[in-house]
Write a protein that holds these residues in place. Structure first.
Motif, PDB file in Angstrom:
ATOM      1  N   LEU A 125      22.322   1.188  44.135  1.00  9.62           N
ATOM      2  CA  LEU A 125      21.087   0.684  44.751  1.00  9.62           C
ATOM      3  C   LEU A 125      20.341  -0.277  43.825  1.00  9.62           C
ATOM      4  O   LEU A 125      19.702  -1.219  44.282  1.00  9.62           O
ATOM      5  N   ILE A 126      20.438  -0.048  42.529  1.00  8.46           N
ATOM      6  CA  ILE A 126      19.758  -0.896  41.561  1.00  8.46           C
ATOM      7  C   ILE A 126      20.566  -2.165  41.282  1.00  8.46           C
ATOM      8  O   ILE A 126      20.021  -3.260  41.215  1.00  8.46           O
ATOM      9  N   GLN A 127      21.869  -2.012  41.132  1.00  4.32           N
ATOM     10  CA  GLN A 127      22.706  -3.131  40.690  1.00  4.32           C
ATOM     11  C   GLN A 127      23.156  -4.062  41.806  1.00  4.32           C
ATOM     12  O   GLN A 127      23.502  -5.203  41.543  1.00  4.32           O
ATOM     13  N   GLN A 128      23.194  -3.581  43.038  1.00  2.46           N
ATOM     14  CA  GLN A 128      23.729  -4.385  44.131  1.00  2.46           C
ATOM     15  C   GLN A 128      22.761  -4.385  45.308  1.00  2.46           C
ATOM     16  O   GLN A 128      21.918  -3.514  45.422  1.00  2.46           O
ATOM     17  N   LYS A 129      22.921  -5.353  46.173  1.00  3.00           N
ATOM     18  CA  LYS A 129      22.084  -5.434  47.379  1.00  3.00           C
ATOM     19  C   LYS A 129      22.828  -4.845  48.586  1.00  3.00           C
ATOM     20  O   LYS A 129      22.570  -5.215  49.718  1.00  3.00           O
ATOM     21  N   THR A 130      23.715  -3.906  48.333  1.00  2.08           N
ATOM     22  CA  THR A 130      24.485  -3.255  49.372  1.00  2.08           C
ATOM     23  C   THR A 130      23.550  -2.487  50.304  1.00  2.08           C
ATOM     24  O   THR A 130      22.638  -1.805  49.829  1.00  2.08           O
ATOM     25  N   PRO A 131      23.772  -2.573  51.627  1.00  4.21           N
ATOM     26  CA  PRO A 131      22.942  -1.791  52.550  1.00  4.21           C
ATOM     27  C   PRO A 131      23.018  -0.287  52.231  1.00  4.21           C
ATOM     28  O   PRO A 131      24.073   0.216  51.816  1.00  4.21           O
ATOM     29  N   ILE A 132      21.921   0.394  52.438  1.00  2.00           N
ATOM     30  CA  ILE A 132      21.839   1.812  52.093  1.00  2.00           C
ATOM     31  C   ILE A 132      22.891   2.634  52.823  1.00  2.00           C
ATOM     32  O   ILE A 132      23.506   3.528  52.236  1.00  2.00           O
ATOM     33  N   SER A 133      23.148   2.324  54.083  1.00  2.17           N
ATOM     34  CA  SER A 133      24.162   3.083  54.822  1.00  2.17           C
ATOM     35  C   SER A 133      25.543   2.907  54.191  1.00  2.17           C
ATOM     36  O   SER A 133      26.332   3.858  54.119  1.00  2.17           O
ATOM     37  N   GLU A 134      25.824   1.718  53.687  1.00  5.17           N
ATOM     38  CA  GLU A 134      27.108   1.473  53.036  1.00  5.17           C
ATOM     39  C   GLU A 134      27.199   2.233  51.708  1.00  5.17           C
ATOM     40  O   GLU A 134      28.240   2.766  51.347  1.00  5.17           O
ATOM     41  N   VAL A 135      26.091   2.276  50.980  1.00  2.00           N
ATOM     42  CA  VAL A 135      26.041   3.038  49.728  1.00  2.00           C
ATOM     43  C   VAL A 135      26.318   4.506  50.015  1.00  2.00           C
ATOM     44  O   VAL A 135      27.094   5.159  49.318  1.00  2.00           O
ATOM     45  N   CYS A 136      25.704   5.017  51.062  1.00  6.05           N
ATOM     46  CA  CYS A 136      25.879   6.412  51.474  1.00  6.05           C
ATOM     47  C   CYS A 136      27.362   6.766  51.605  1.00  6.05           C
ATOM     48  O   CYS A 136      27.833   7.731  51.009  1.00  6.05           O
TER      49      CYS A 136
END
Length: 167
Positions: A125-136
């Motif tokens: 979440l800090i290092q990338q602008k990946t959507p939260i659902s994708e991070v999940c």
């Protein structure tokens, strides 16, 4: 390891950090050491550990077994992992493994796995602008609801608020 230092610490050290590239190499090293020293003085309650790659705990009892288990978790935390899989890695029954793991780490397997997943999610979440659902899903959760619940439980805020506060 990644740490978050509050706004006060960031403000205090901002000018020193920004000036580093313009200094001669020797002064850069000296000033960098000064920054690190100042960060080392920050009280534990005033900093937040965001991620840590060292999951290994020191133990006298079966150090090879727990190291094998922790390595397996570290290599596979992002995939579907259940208790019986990890117990098989330890060559134990699930009941024996639960007792062994709790005694060794002071955490249940599920609690430990969730913490690893949330630490890695925090880093992403800090290092990338990946959507939260994708991070999940990338860290091994199969439900956004559970991800949000576990994240808030361990970090103290939702993933969205966490990202907004950090960035």
């Amino acid at each position: 390891m990644g740490c978050f230092f509050g706004e006060e610490v960031s403000t205090d050290l901002h000018d020193l950090i920004v000036s580093l590239p313009s200094l001669p190499k020797t002064e850069q090293y000296i000033k960098l050491l000064e920054v690190l020293y100042q960060l080392s003085l920050v009280k534990e309650k005033d900093r937040l550990v965001l991620s840590s790659s060292n999951m290994r705990q020191s133990t006298k009892e079966s150090p090879e077994r727990i190291d094998t288990v922790l390595r397996y978790i570290s290599d596979n935390y992002f995939s579907k992992m259940n208790l019986s899989d990890v117990a098989d890695v330890a060559c134990m029954t699930t009941n024996s493994f639960c007792r062994f793991f709790k005694k060794t780490t002071n955490k249940s397997f599920t609690q430990f796995l969730n913490e690893i997943r949330i630490r890695n999610a925090s880093r992403i979440l800090i290092q990338q602008k990946t959507p939260i659902s994708e991070v999940c899903y990338s860290v091994g959760f199969n439900s956004i609801t559970n991800f949000n619940k576990q994240f808030k439980l361990l970090v103290g805020s939702t993933p969205k608020k966490f990202r907004e506060d950090i960035l």
